[in-house]
Write a protein that holds these residues in place. Structure first.
Motif, PDB file in Angstrom:
ATOM      1  N   MET A 218       0.829  -1.202   0.000  1.00  8.80           N
ATOM      2  CA  MET A 218       0.000   0.000   0.000  1.00  8.80           C
ATOM      3  C   MET A 218       0.868   1.258   0.000  1.00  8.80           C
ATOM      4  SD  MET A 218      -3.192  -0.842  -0.186  1.00  8.80           S
ATOM      5  CE  MET A 218      -4.083   0.596   0.413  1.00  8.80           C
ATOM      6  N   ILE A 219       1.949   1.232   0.760  1.00  6.61           N
ATOM      7  CA  ILE A 219       2.856   2.387   0.802  1.00  6.61           C
ATOM      8  C   ILE A 219       3.464   2.621  -0.577  1.00  6.61           C
ATOM      9  CG2 ILE A 219       5.002   3.283   1.784  1.00  6.61           C
ATOM     10  CD1 ILE A 219       4.392   1.705   4.316  1.00  6.61           C
ATOM     11  N   LEU A 227      -0.097   9.694  -3.585  1.00  8.00           N
ATOM     12  CA  LEU A 227      -1.130   9.739  -2.554  1.00  8.00           C
ATOM     13  C   LEU A 227      -0.553   9.285  -1.224  1.00  8.00           C
ATOM     14  CD1 LEU A 227      -4.008   7.943  -4.510  1.00  8.00           C
ATOM     15  CD2 LEU A 227      -3.830  10.411  -4.089  1.00  8.00           C
ATOM     16  N   THR A 228      -1.287   9.542  -0.157  1.00  6.66           N
ATOM     17  CA  THR A 228      -0.962   8.934   1.128  1.00  6.66           C
ATOM     18  C   THR A 228      -1.560   7.530   1.137  1.00  6.66           C
ATOM     19  OG1 THR A 228      -2.984   9.691   2.202  1.00  6.66           O
ATOM     20  CG2 THR A 228      -1.061  11.176   2.290  1.00  6.66           C
ATOM     21  N   PRO A 229      -1.010   6.614   1.940  1.00  5.91           N
ATOM     22  CA  PRO A 229      -1.618   5.278   2.019  1.00  5.91           C
ATOM     23  C   PRO A 229      -3.085   5.335   2.442  1.00  5.91           C
ATOM     24  CG  PRO A 229       0.569   5.239   2.983  1.00  5.91           C
ATOM     25  CD  PRO A 229       0.249   6.685   2.703  1.00  5.91           C
ATOM     26  N   SER A 230      -3.409   6.266   3.325  1.00 10.05           N
ATOM     27  CA  SER A 230      -4.791   6.390   3.789  1.00 10.05           C
ATOM     28  C   SER A 230      -5.717   6.799   2.650  1.00 10.05           C
ATOM     29  CB  SER A 230      -4.869   7.415   4.923  1.00 10.05           C
ATOM     30  OG  SER A 230      -6.205   7.592   5.350  1.00 10.05           O
ATOM     31  N   ALA A 231      -5.276   7.757   1.838  1.00 13.38           N
ATOM     32  CA  ALA A 231      -6.108   8.215   0.719  1.00 13.38           C
ATOM     33  C   ALA A 231      -6.292   7.099  -0.312  1.00 13.38           C
ATOM     34  CB  ALA A 231      -5.474   9.443   0.072  1.00 13.38           C
ATOM     35  N   LEU A 232      -5.223   6.355  -0.579  1.00 11.60           N
ATOM     36  CA  LEU A 232      -5.315   5.234  -1.516  1.00 11.60           C
ATOM     37  C   LEU A 232      -6.290   4.181  -1.001  1.00 11.60           C
ATOM     38  CD1 LEU A 232      -4.159   3.691  -4.045  1.00 11.60           C
ATOM     39  CD2 LEU A 232      -2.549   2.636  -2.448  1.00 11.60           C
ATOM     40  N   ALA A 233      -6.176   3.853   0.286  1.00 11.14           N
ATOM     41  CA  ALA A 233      -7.047   2.837   0.878  1.00 11.14           C
ATOM     42  C   ALA A 233      -8.511   3.256   0.804  1.00 11.14           C
ATOM     43  CB  ALA A 233      -6.638   2.577   2.322  1.00 11.14           C
ATOM     44  N   THR A 258      -8.345  -0.377   8.616  1.00 14.15           N
ATOM     45  CA  THR A 258      -7.914   0.918   9.162  1.00 14.15           C
ATOM     46  C   THR A 258      -8.887   1.447  10.210  1.00 14.15           C
ATOM     47  OG1 THR A 258      -8.932   1.914   7.196  1.00 14.15           O
ATOM     48  CG2 THR A 258      -6.532   1.659   7.184  1.00 14.15           C
ATOM     49  N   GLU A 259      -9.967   0.727  10.458  1.00 16.91           N
ATOM     50  CA  GLU A 259     -10.944   1.166  11.461  1.00 16.91           C
ATOM     51  C   GLU A 259     -10.325   1.116  12.865  1.00 16.91           C
ATOM     52  OE1 GLU A 259     -14.373  -1.308  11.171  1.00 16.91           O
ATOM     53  OE2 GLU A 259     -14.654  -0.924   9.023  1.00 16.91           O
ATOM     54  N   GLU A 260     -10.722   2.074  13.701  1.00 14.41           N
ATOM     55  CA  GLU A 260     -10.198   2.146  15.066  1.00 14.41           C
ATOM     56  C   GLU A 260     -10.519   0.881  15.846  1.00 14.41           C
ATOM     57  OE1 GLU A 260     -10.343   2.623  19.324  1.00 14.41           O
ATOM     58  OE2 GLU A 260     -12.140   2.529  18.046  1.00 14.41           O
ATOM     59  N   GLN A 261     -11.709   0.338  15.674  1.00 17.27           N
ATOM     60  CA  GLN A 261     -12.069  -0.884  16.400  1.00 17.27           C
ATOM     61  C   GLN A 261     -11.155  -2.036  16.020  1.00 17.27           C
ATOM     62  OE1 GLN A 261     -15.659  -2.879  15.313  1.00 17.27           O
ATOM     63  NE2 GLN A 261     -15.238  -4.574  16.707  1.00 17.27           N
ATOM     64  N   TRP A 376       3.134   2.033   8.430  1.00 20.66           N
ATOM     65  CA  TRP A 376       1.734   1.991   8.005  1.00 20.66           C
ATOM     66  C   TRP A 376       1.142   0.648   8.420  1.00 20.66           C
ATOM     67  CZ3 TRP A 376      -2.307   4.659   7.114  1.00 20.66           C
ATOM     68  CH2 TRP A 376      -3.382   4.166   6.374  1.00 20.66           C
ATOM     69  N   GLY A 377       0.560   0.632   9.611  1.00 20.10           N
ATOM     70  CA  GLY A 377      -0.008  -0.607  10.120  1.00 20.10           C
ATOM     71  C   GLY A 377      -0.458  -0.429  11.555  1.00 20.10           C
ATOM     72  N   VAL A 378      -0.841  -1.521  12.190  1.00 21.38           N
ATOM     73  CA  VAL A 378      -1.272  -1.494  13.585  1.00 21.38           C
ATOM     74  C   VAL A 378      -0.037  -1.529  14.480  1.00 21.38           C
ATOM     75  CG1 VAL A 378      -2.608  -2.675  15.373  1.00 21.38           C
ATOM     76  CG2 VAL A 378      -3.411  -2.698  12.998  1.00 21.38           C
ATOM     77  N   LYS A 379       0.053  -0.574  15.398  1.00 19.19           N
ATOM     78  CA  LYS A 379       1.208  -0.483  16.285  1.00 19.19           C
ATOM     79  C   LYS A 379       1.219  -1.638  17.281  1.00 19.19           C
ATOM     80  CE  LYS A 379       2.489   3.623  14.702  1.00 19.19           C
ATOM     81  NZ  LYS A 379       3.730   3.810  13.911  1.00 19.19           N
ATOM     82  N   VAL A 380       2.432  -2.145  17.552  1.00 17.64           N
ATOM     83  CA  VAL A 380       2.583  -3.177  18.573  1.00 17.64           C
ATOM     84  C   VAL A 380       2.383  -2.534  19.934  1.00 17.64           C
ATOM     85  CG1 VAL A 380       4.250  -4.695  19.719  1.00 17.64           C
ATOM     86  CG2 VAL A 380       4.100  -4.651  17.226  1.00 17.64           C
ATOM     87  N   PRO A 381       1.472  -3.055  20.759  1.00 18.08           N
ATOM     88  CA  PRO A 381       1.232  -2.438  22.066  1.00 18.08           C
ATOM     89  C   PRO A 381       2.487  -2.472  22.932  1.00 18.08           C
ATOM     90  CG  PRO A 381       0.121  -4.558  21.909  1.00 18.08           C
ATOM     91  CD  PRO A 381       0.607  -4.231  20.534  1.00 18.08           C
ATOM     92  N   GLY A 382       2.871  -1.296  23.450  1.00  9.72           N
ATOM     93  CA  GLY A 382       4.037  -1.221  24.318  1.00  9.72           C
ATOM     94  C   GLY A 382       5.340  -1.008  23.584  1.00  9.72           C
ATOM     95  N   ASP A 383       5.325  -1.069  22.240  1.00  9.62           N
ATOM     96  CA  ASP A 383       6.548  -0.855  21.476  1.00  9.62           C
ATOM     97  C   ASP A 383       6.163  -0.324  20.098  1.00  9.62           C
ATOM     98  OD1 ASP A 383       9.029  -0.800  20.362  1.00  9.62           O
ATOM     99  OD2 ASP A 383       9.562  -2.865  20.841  1.00  9.62           O
TER     100      ASP A 383
END
Length: 675
Positions: A218-219, A227-233, A258-261, A376-383
């Motif tokens: 995607m990047i 485009l930004t990855p978000s705009a492309l998505a 990309t949804e917050e949930q 560009w992805g879900v962050k690892v919790p705590g790192d």
């Protein structure tokens, strides 16, 4: 399918002693700090989610025990001791020259990443300990082996909650780095057919589809388009959703990763796997396919005629060196094999099951599940330096879609999924990685994974370079949505590869639909309209021929259920069209146009029986052709509330004496456009 290349650690013999001392000091300091921080965070999370942990057999005192164990492990970190048959992360192998594995060079300095220590369940004696790097000779890259520690035993599958007549079906979520093609449409149509069939059969259905929007592809695509990855998505996800709507795909939820949930859901399953002791930190060095989002070992790659190194799917691979967290997939080999043995229907079709079982029996290596070279992805919790490997992110959508991490959500009753419908090229991700992740997190495993084959255009795989990529919107416009749906479902044995071309599509439309079913319905209903005033006649006594065709129609439902229980969509349609063919023979043999003069009473019975058979056919054909079947049922005067499968099998017959509307052709012939 996705494997990793091994890491190499080398040190000059003249500086061996000094290097050991430096490594020991660095690791001890880093490990102590990392252990305390991560153990504390994990312990708090375990306490906060104690209900979920309890379902995985973790005692209420898990947080307290993990915290104490983490502190003890921090004090006991010893790196001077050699550990047999194991390696920790050393300095990553130098990036190879073009399309070659790293050359044999001696590393000047060892770099060690302390393994993460998590809040482990109470049943685990100690969290993972760091081990001293072991000097080894360089060679073909292989997957890193986990540190030899008292690692926790792999979790067994959690028991599924009680489910009351529910059916949960999913597609694989599509990667929106480009526009949808006919392969995406095929999977959506087939899965929609399964969902519609289950609804008509009285089940409480939830149908999930959507888009997988993270990852390096995607990047790169976004950069190429400015485009930004978000705009492309956002742009391309809308196109995929529009395709589903155009093809009458009746999804209950269209999910975007990309949804917050979904971020919360993915981070929660990570925490649970971490709390179970199945995640540790290390360094990945090896071949990676951006297009496949997969890791490959040296032996799985090859050089093509142009000197480009390719993975097993024929996609280019690049050498990667980066810090990573790893999932202890190797701990789940026996558990997965037991899952396959205890649940022989877990993977379908059988050819795919055999492939997966063979792969797992060959040995599993731990899986790299995070990246640090992009964000560009879900962050690892705590790192948050790490984002999760796209497949951890993508696979979790199946539980996000029904409410996770909120297990009190009303839709959580649908889990575990009854079947994931996917392409055969991603079977290992779904049949190996996904159940292992779920076992680790203490979440029930899906009931079944079914892999369909590829579509070929005149025998060739779709390719932009060949110019045979087909836009599903254009196909629907040219042939009609229901006609297109029917063709692919009937023509291609579901689970196998299939071919399509214009001539084959036209043949199915004109022979199966316009001639066989459409003509039978139109001729019989036109007789009712013209000769009987549009009133469905009262039948007389049924002859043996009448009883035979009615019995055949009544038997369609059982045969259809049997086929669809194992996703044999083509067998279901074959069973229905066998009755269509027999009904045409019945109609031609009884010749109701001649009976109008010789035996009007018999003509009425024949027309009634034909209408009843067509009614049952139309009801059963709805999952494949919802709009055209609806038109046919309208012409038969069947009320909207009497179109489900409870109306089949002979318990209910079409009501005589009702006035029917003028028949409308539901299946027009395809006529070639003028040149």
């Amino acid at each position: 399918m996705a494997t990793r290349a091994k890491k190499t650690v080398k040190a000059k013999s003249s500086k061996k002693k000094a290097a050991k001392k430096a490594v020991k000091k660095a690791v001890k300091k880093a490990a102590k700090k990392a252990v305390k921080a991560r153990a504390s965070k994990a312990a708090k999370k375990v306490k906060k989610t104690k209900k979920a942990v309890a379902r995985r057999g973790v005692k209420k005192s898990a947080a307290k025990t993990a915290k104490k164990a983490g502190k003890t492990a921090a004090k006991k970190q010893v790196v001077a001791k050699k550990v047999s048959k194991t390696k920790t992360a050393g300095k990553p192998a130098k990036a190879p020259e073009k399309n070659k594995a790293p050359a044999k060079k001696v590393a000047k300095k060892a770099r060690v990443i302390a393994p993460a220590v998590t809040a482990a369940p109470a049943s685990v004696a100690t969290p993972p300990k760091a081990a001293k790097p072991k000097v080894s000779k360089p060679g073909a890259p292989q997957a890193p082996k986990p540190v030899a520690v008292a690692a926790p035993q792999a979790s067994a599958p959690a028991s599924a909650p009680a489910r009351d007549n529910v059916f949960y079906v999913t597609t694989a979520i599509a990667y929106p780095n480009g526009s949808p093609h006919i392969g995406h449409a095929y999977e959506a149509i087939a899965t929609d057919t399964l969902a519609r069939f289950a609804r008509l059969d009285g089940k409480d259905v939830f149908f999930l589809t959507g888009t997988d929007e993270h990852g390096l592809k995607m990047i790169q695509t976004a950069q190429n388009e400015g485009l930004t990855p978000s705009a492309l998505a956002t742009r391309n996800a809308a196109r995929f959703k529009a395709m589903d709507e155009r093809l009458n795909v009746s999804f209950d939820r269209f999910i975007r990763t990309t949804e917050e949930q979904h971020h919360r859901s993915t981070q929660e399953i990570w925490r649970r796997m971490e709390a179970n002791g199945d995640i540790y930190a290390d360094v990945y060095s090896g071949w990676y396919s951006v297009r496949d989002e997969a890791y490959y070992s040296e032996e799985e790659t090859r050089l093509n005629d142009d000197g480009v190194r390719l993975g097993p799917q024929g996609t280019p691979v690049n050498w990667v060196d980066e810090k990573s967290y790893f999932f202890r997939l190797s701990n789940y080999q026996d558990k997965l094999l037991k899952l396959y043995e205890d649940n022989p229907d877990f993977i379908g079709p059988d050819s795919r099951r055999n492939e997966v079982v063979s792969f797992v029996k060959g040995g599993l290596r731990d899986l790299s599940i995070s990246r640090t070279t992009f964000d560009w992805g879900v962050k690892v919790p705590g790192d948050e330096e790490h984002v999760m490997y796209v497949w951890v992110d993508a696979l979790t959508n199946y539980i996000t879609g029904v409410g996770f991490p909120d297990e009190s959500d009303t839709n959580w009753r649908y889990w575990p999924a009854d079947v994931h419908i996917i392409g055969k090229d991603i079977i290992r991700f779904h049949a190996v990685y996904w159940p292992a992740f779920l076992m680790s997190a203490g979440i029930p495993v899906a009931k079944r994974v079914y892999a369909h084959g590829f579509l070929f255009n005149r025998g060739e795989k779709m390719s932009k370079s060949v110019g045979n990529v087909v836009d599903p919107f254009n196909l629907a416009d040219q042939y009609g949505v229901d006609q297109m749906r029917y063709f692919f479902l009937r023509e291609v044995p579901f689970g196998q590869d299939g071919n399509y071309n214009h001539e084959a599509i036209v043949a199915r439309i004109n022979a199966d639909l316009a001639n066989d079913l459409g003509n039978l319905a139109q001729r019989s209903l036109s007789m009712v309209a013209k000769q009987l005033g549009g009133v469905l006649p009262e039948p007389g006594e049924f002859s043996d021929n009448d009883k035979a065709i009615l019995a055949m129609a009544d038997g369609m439902l059982a045969a259809s259920r049997e086929a669809m229980a194992t996703q044999q969509i083509h067998h279901w349609l074959n069973a229905v069209w066998a009755v269509v063919a027999e009904a045409n023979r019945y109609f031609a043999g009884e010749a109701p146009w001649a009976l109008a003069k010789t035996d009007p009473a018999r003509q009425k019975t024949v027309l009634y029986v034909t209408a009843e058979v067509v009614r049952q056919i139309a009801i059963l054909a709805q999952p494949a052709m919802p709009t055209a079947s609806g038109l046919l049922l309208d012409s038969l005067g069947v009320p909207a509330g009497e179109r489900d499968f409870a109306m089949l099998g002979g318990a209910k017959r079409i009501a005589p004496g009702s006035t029917l509307p003028a028949p409308t052709p539901a299946f027009p012939r395809y006529i070639e456009p003028a040149a």
